[in-house]
Each structure stands twice: as structure tokens, then as C-alpha cells.
Design a protein around this motif. Structure first.
Motif, mmCIF file in Angstrom:
data_model
loop_
_atom_site.group_PDB
_atom_site.id
_atom_site.type_symbol
_atom_site.label_atom_id
_atom_site.label_comp_id
_atom_site.label_asym_id
_atom_site.label_seq_id
_atom_site.Cartn_x
_atom_site.Cartn_y
_atom_site.Cartn_z
ATOM 1 N N ILE A 24 -25.554 -0.129 34.704
ATOM 2 C CA ILE A 24 -24.441 -1.046 35.328
ATOM 3 C C ILE A 24 -23.178 -0.520 35.429
ATOM 4 N N LEU A 25 -22.646 -0.478 36.836
ATOM 5 C CA LEU A 25 -21.365 0.068 37.113
ATOM 6 C C LEU A 25 -20.319 -1.321 37.053
ATOM 7 N N TYR A 26 -19.143 -1.062 36.155
ATOM 8 C CA TYR A 26 -18.415 -1.901 35.892
ATOM 9 C C TYR A 26 -16.836 -1.589 35.986
ATOM 10 N N ARG A 27 -16.102 -2.415 36.680
ATOM 11 C CA ARG A 27 -14.783 -2.404 36.716
ATOM 12 C C ARG A 27 -14.131 -3.538 36.526
ATOM 13 N N PRO A 28 -13.663 -4.003 35.154
ATOM 14 C CA PRO A 28 -13.270 -5.197 34.807
ATOM 15 C C PRO A 28 -11.939 -5.720 35.733
ATOM 16 N N SER A 29 -11.094 -4.833 35.909
ATOM 17 C CA SER A 29 -9.816 -5.219 36.417
ATOM 18 C C SER A 29 -9.835 -5.938 38.020
ATOM 19 N N LYS A 30 -11.042 -5.392 38.594
ATOM 20 C CA LYS A 30 -11.409 -5.926 39.971
ATOM 21 C C LYS A 30 -12.492 -6.860 39.933
ATOM 22 N N HIS A 31 -12.844 -7.261 38.747
ATOM 23 C CA HIS A 31 -13.977 -7.915 38.589
ATOM 24 C C HIS A 31 -15.108 -7.586 39.552
ATOM 25 N N LEU A 32 -15.403 -6.399 39.267
ATOM 26 C CA LEU A 32 -16.461 -5.762 39.997
ATOM 27 C C LEU A 32 -17.666 -5.320 39.140
ATOM 28 N N LEU A 33 -18.811 -5.459 39.554
ATOM 29 C CA LEU A 33 -20.148 -5.445 38.916
ATOM 30 C C LEU A 33 -21.166 -4.906 39.743
ATOM 31 N N ALA A 34 -21.893 -3.895 39.376
ATOM 32 C CA ALA A 34 -23.179 -3.376 40.304
ATOM 33 C C ALA A 34 -24.306 -2.767 39.575
ATOM 34 N N LEU A 35 -25.428 -3.087 39.908
ATOM 35 C CA LEU A 35 -26.629 -2.392 39.116
ATOM 36 C C LEU A 35 -26.855 -0.918 40.412
ATOM 37 N N VAL A 36 -26.663 0.042 39.541
ATOM 38 C CA VAL A 36 -26.948 1.303 40.067
ATOM 39 C C VAL A 36 -28.274 2.196 39.433
ATOM 40 N N GLU A 37 -28.899 3.002 40.424
ATOM 41 C CA GLU A 37 -29.882 3.783 39.831
ATOM 42 C C GLU A 37 -29.657 5.042 39.247
ATOM 43 N N PRO A 38 -30.425 5.565 38.544
ATOM 44 C CA PRO A 38 -29.900 6.732 37.742
ATOM 45 C C PRO A 38 -29.226 8.006 38.356
ATOM 46 N N GLN A 39 -29.793 8.301 39.749
ATOM 47 C CA GLN A 39 -28.978 9.298 40.629
ATOM 48 C C GLN A 39 -27.665 9.001 40.813
ATOM 49 N N MET A 40 -27.369 7.845 41.195
ATOM 50 C CA MET A 40 -26.068 7.234 41.542
ATOM 51 C C MET A 40 -25.223 7.428 40.222
ATOM 52 N N ALA A 41 -25.811 6.983 39.097
ATOM 53 C CA ALA A 41 -25.040 6.749 37.953
ATOM 54 C C ALA A 41 -24.806 8.330 37.532
ATOM 55 N N SER A 42 -25.577 9.067 37.676
ATOM 56 C CA SER A 42 -25.255 10.636 37.311
ATOM 57 C C SER A 42 -24.118 11.054 38.322
ATOM 58 N N ASN A 43 -24.173 10.883 39.536
ATOM 59 C CA ASN A 43 -23.216 11.181 40.253
ATOM 60 C C ASN A 43 -21.703 10.732 39.889
ATOM 61 N N ILE A 44 -21.768 9.425 39.624
ATOM 62 C CA ILE A 44 -20.731 8.664 39.043
ATOM 63 C C ILE A 44 -20.005 9.444 37.874
ATOM 64 N N ALA A 45 -20.902 9.679 36.964
ATOM 65 C CA ALA A 45 -20.707 10.216 35.726
ATOM 66 C C ALA A 45 -19.955 11.563 36.177
ATOM 67 N N ALA A 46 -20.576 12.424 36.853
ATOM 68 C CA ALA A 46 -20.019 13.709 37.248
ATOM 69 C C ALA A 46 -18.724 13.541 37.700
ATOM 70 N N ILE A 47 -18.287 12.365 38.555
ATOM 71 C CA ILE A 47 -17.108 12.502 39.256
ATOM 72 C C ILE A 47 -15.795 11.958 37.803
ATOM 73 N N LEU A 48 -16.506 11.113 37.156
ATOM 74 C CA LEU A 48 -15.718 10.828 35.718
ATOM 75 C C LEU A 48 -15.350 12.002 35.100
ATOM 76 N N LYS A 49 -16.300 12.801 34.756
ATOM 77 C CA LYS A 49 -16.003 14.066 33.900
ATOM 78 C C LYS A 49 -15.098 15.153 34.644
ATOM 79 N N GLU A 50 -15.244 15.158 35.985
ATOM 80 C CA GLU A 50 -14.470 15.930 36.903
ATOM 81 C C GLU A 50 -12.920 15.565 36.647
#
Length: 474
Positions: A24-50
Motif C-alpha cells: 500500500i502506497l500512502y500519502r496522508p497529507s494528500k489523501h492519496l492511497l494506491a495498491l502497488v506491485e512488489p517491483q514498483m514498491a522496490s523502486n519507490i523504496a530505493a527512491i526513499l533510501k536515496e
């Protein structure tokens, strides 16, 4: 597109699904919610880590970054710079215009978990103390141009000093009329009250909350009378009487290990028996203070409580009934869980001033919340200004444990009275992450309930406002 073209917001979270391998990709302040597949979650996690590593100008997948920017999960540099120009909040001076009076320690019940050991003392508030408290708050309300709110709460049952309650009500009403100030009044009662008292509440109280712990089986076990007898039938009759006379009222229920398995059934009972337009059903787990201190066996298992609370919240949504729990709300930008950090002006029967009734007893080692007293000799309130400054520090922003938690804007840091923390002389909040921290602070329950709600929403099974809207990222 490069890393320095975008900003990854601080409130972007990746939450593992409890149902499958997705996230689950979640941004509370924007009231945004999405269900993402593992590959996309991995890419987003990489962005967060960087981003956390302050990596500059490192290229990454344009497909994902463009999509996240388009959907609002990422922001541009310009957009963020505009947001970050907001000024820091300014600490407000202490001038409360709301007053809670705990007028007596007397009680006609002996609830097994009572936070104040009600009924074990016959102390009642002096008239002068109550009048001076009302004067203080009304005078604060006048220059603000706001209403004065008087709330009868307590470490006992307010109706046990009904004549005193009526005097305080009449005095406050007259005072507000003379000062041309709007007056609001509320009461919390155990429901074991006479028709005379109920009629008074119906006529004069703007809000009534009745404490009842479910149906007859659950209630009588947890809320016996002074002599140990049942009280459900009388409380039930009081609720029906209020309903018959068209008076809106709220229900307050305490959940322990003894009734947590029947929580959904209990809420269903309320919805059927007390269909109060505009009323609410407040569900709260037991707090191990007062008479419940040391009774660890009464505490709810966090996962069992969360699972049954989740079902109860959904039942309320489907029935258009306001079922709520203080540890979970829609996304909020508030920084204070409750008024304890304002601090709220609550006066106990002995004249003690506290910002939190759960820790108003002097035998409880959390006297941070006690910041003043009424001096009978001078007929004045005496405040500890250092305590007031420390209480104003108890906000979510000062809590390091909340820093990276996806749940923090729903629980607002949760109840400050049950945190494990210390405050230094420099007003720094230091968390003590001991073994019981998650259990005591209800964090485990809060996070689980929010996860279950988000899971239902992102899969289209539930639509709650103001929780986030669903968004597709595929």
C-alpha cells in the motif's frame, strides 16, 4: 528526470499488505492511497533510501517517477519550497475558556477498572472553588469572543452531588448572560441516576455521555453497584428515557479482556437499541490505572482488540452511526492528541488542577499533569508555570517515536498519559522504549486498525471520508 528535480515528501509510506505480496502506497497529507506491485514498491523504496542518504543528481526510473509525480505522491522542488515557507506555530499564553469540574469522588458504582477509585472517598468540591473556576474561564472567554464551555466529568458520579452541580450550572449560566457570552454545558454520567436528575440533564445539558459497557452480560460484570449488584437494567432504562424524550446522547464503553471478543456484538446491540440521531459510540480499551492498576489480566490483546474494533468501525460506517476510538481518526494536521497539552483546565474535587483526569490522583506517579491548585485561604488558583510550559511540549512534533510512523496523523501521537517518556528541564521529550511500550501506548492496535482500514479502502471494499481517496498506479 533526475533526483534533484523532485522531492520525496516526508509523509510517503510503503506498507506491506496483509492479504498478498502487494504493498500500500500512502500519502496522508494528500489523501492519496494506491495498491502497488512488489517491483514498483522496490523502486519507490530505493527512491526513499536515496533521498534519506542525500544522493544528488542520481538518475532513476523515469516511468515510476513521472507516474508518482502525476498522481501527487512526489512533489517538484518548486512546489515543496512554497510549502516549507510556513511559519512555526507560536506557543499560546495560558488562558483557558473551557472548564471541566470533577465535583465529587462519591459514586454509586464500583467499576472494576475505575481510573480514580471512585467511591472510596467522600470528598466533594467547595462552592467557592467551583465559582472561582467559572469566573476565571468566563473572563478568559470574553476578550476572545468565544463561548464558555462547562463540563461535568469526574472521579465520581456527578449526580451524587446534584444540588452542587445545579448551583454551578446556574451560576455559570447567569455569569455568561451578564457578560453576553454563549454558554455550553455537558455531563458524563454512569446512568445510575434518578428521573429528576435525568430531566435536568435533558433540559439543560447540550451534550450527555452515558457510560455503559455493552449488554447485560458485559456491563454487570464490569460495572457493579456499591453492594456488588447489577446496574445494567437501570442504566438501560436511563438511555431509553433519553431516547424517548428525543435527547441526543453519546455512549462510552470500556473494553477489557473479558468483553473484547464480543465487541462487534456489543456495538450491534447499541445500534439496535439506541438509534440516536447525531449521537456517537466511543470505544476505548482499559487503562491500567486506579482500580485497574496491577490487573494486567484485564488488558486487551492488541491484535484481538484491533481486529474486533475494525469490524465494529465498519459496522458503524455501514449503519451510518458514528462509532469511534480515540486512537484512530481521519488524517489530521493537529499536533496534540487531546487538550492535556493545552493544558486543559480541569479541577478535581479537592481543588487540584490537572490537564488529565486519568492521572489526577496523587498516588499515581505521573504528576506532570497536575499543574495547580485552589488555595482555600486566598480563594485563588495557584499555577505552576514550569509545569504548564512542559505540558505545552507534549505534542506529536516533539515525539521521536512518531517521526517515521504512517499512523501518526491518525493517532496524533496517542494519549500522552500512557506514554513511557521523560521531560528534561530543557523541555525535551525522551521516549523510554521498554518492553511494554507498544502495549501501554496502544501503538500496536492503532497501526493494525489503520492498516486494515487502508487495505479495505485501497481494494474498493470501503469508502471513508476523510481517510484517503483511492488512486491507481499501474
Amino acid at each position: 528526470m533526475r533526483m534533484n528535480d523532485l522531492i520525496v515528501p516526508k509523509d510517503l509510506y510503503i506498507i506491506p499488505s496483509e492479504e498478498d505480496e502487494n504493498y500500500i502506497l500512502y500519502r496522508p497529507s494528500k489523501h492519496l492511497l494506491a495498491l502497488v506491485e512488489p517491483q514498483m514498491a522496490s523502486n519507490i523504496a530505493a527512491i526513499l533510501k536515496e533521498t534519506d542518504a542525500h544522493t544528488k543528481s542520481k538518475p532513476y526510473d523515469v516511468k515510476y517517477s513521472s507516474l508518482l509525480l502525476e498522481k501527487g505522491f512526489l512533489d517538484s522542488d518548486m512546489k515543496i519550497s512554497e510549502v516549507n515557507n510556513s511559519a512555526q506555530p507560536i506557543r499560546q499564553p495560558f488562558s483557558p475558556h473551557e472548564l471541566t469540574l470533577d465535583i465529587t469522588k462519591k459514586c454509586n458504582m464500583r467499576c472494576t477498572y475505575c481510573y480514580s477509585n471512585a467511591g472510596e472517598s467522600s470528598i466533594s468540591m467547595s462552592e467557592e472553588c467551583g465559582y472561582k473556576a467559572i469566573d476565571f474561564c468566563v473572563l478568559n472567554a470574553k476578550p476572545k469572543g468565544c463561548s464558555f464551555g462547562l463540563h461535568f466529568h469526574g472521579g465520581g458520579e456527578p449526580s451524587q452531588e446534584f444540588e452542587l452541580l445545579a448551583k454551578f450550572y446556574n451560576y455559570a449560566q447567569a455569569k455568561c448572560k451578564n457578560e453576553n457570552i454563549n454558554f455550553k454545558c455537558s455531563v458524563i454520567t454512569n446512568g445510575l441516576i434518578s428521573t429528576k436528575v435525568t430531566d435536568f440533564y435533558i433540559r439543560y445539558m447540550d451534550e450527555i455521555t452515558v457510560s455503559i459497557d455493552g449488554d447485560e452480560i458485559s456491563h454487570d460484570e464490569q460495572r457493579p453497584s456499591v453492594n456488588g449488584g447489577p446496574t445494567f437494567n437501570k442504566v438501560y432504562t436511563t438511555c431509553k428515557y433519553l431516547l424517548k424524550h428525543g435527547k441526543k446522547f453519546n455512549i462510552r464503553t470500556t473494553i477489557t479482556s473479558k468483553n473484547v471478543h464480543r465487541l462487534e456484538e456489543i456495538v450491534g446491540f447499541y445500534i439496535k437499541e439506541f438509534p440516536v440521531p447525531g449521537g456517537s459510540i466511543n470505544i476505548e480499551p482499559i487503562t491500567l490505572v486506579g482500580r485497574a492498576l496491577g490487573k494486567e489480566h484485564l488488558a486487551c490483546d492488541p491484535n484481538i482488540f484491533a481486529k474486533n474494533l475494525f469490524k465494529s468501525l465498519k459496522m458503524g460506517i455501514n449503519s451510518n452511526v458514528n462509532v469511534f476510538y480515540s486512537g484512530v481518526s481521519g488524517h489530521s494536521q493537529r499536533k496534540e492528541f487531546c487538550a492535556a497539552s493545552a493544558p486543559s483546565f480541569s479541577v478535581c474535587a479537592d481543588g487540584t488542577v490537572t490537564s488529565c483526569f486519568a492521572y489526577s490522583n496523587k498516588d499515581v506517579v505521573r504528576d506532570l499533569f497536575i499543574y495547580g491548585r485552589f488555595d482555600e485561604k486566598t480563594n485563588k488558583f495557584v499555577f505552576d508555570n514550569d509545569k504548564i510550559l512542559k505540558l505545552q511540549t507534549l505534542t506529536m512534533d516533539h515525539d521521536p517515536y512518531c517521526k517515521d510512523c504512517f499512523c501518526k496523523t491518525h493517532c496524533i501521537g496517542d494519549c500522552p498519559a500512557i506514554r513511557k517518556f521523560e521531560l528534561t528541564d530543557c523541555y525535551e521529550l525522551i521516549e523510554k522504549l521498554d518492553m511494554d511500550f507498544m502495549k501501554n501506548r496502544r501503538c500496536a492496535s492503532n497501526r493494525r486498525v489503520v492498516t486494515l482500514l487502508l487495505e479495505d479502502m485501497v481494494r474498493g471494499r470501503l469508502n471513508i471520508s476523510p481517510l484517503p481517496r483511492q488512486c491507481k498506479c499501474d
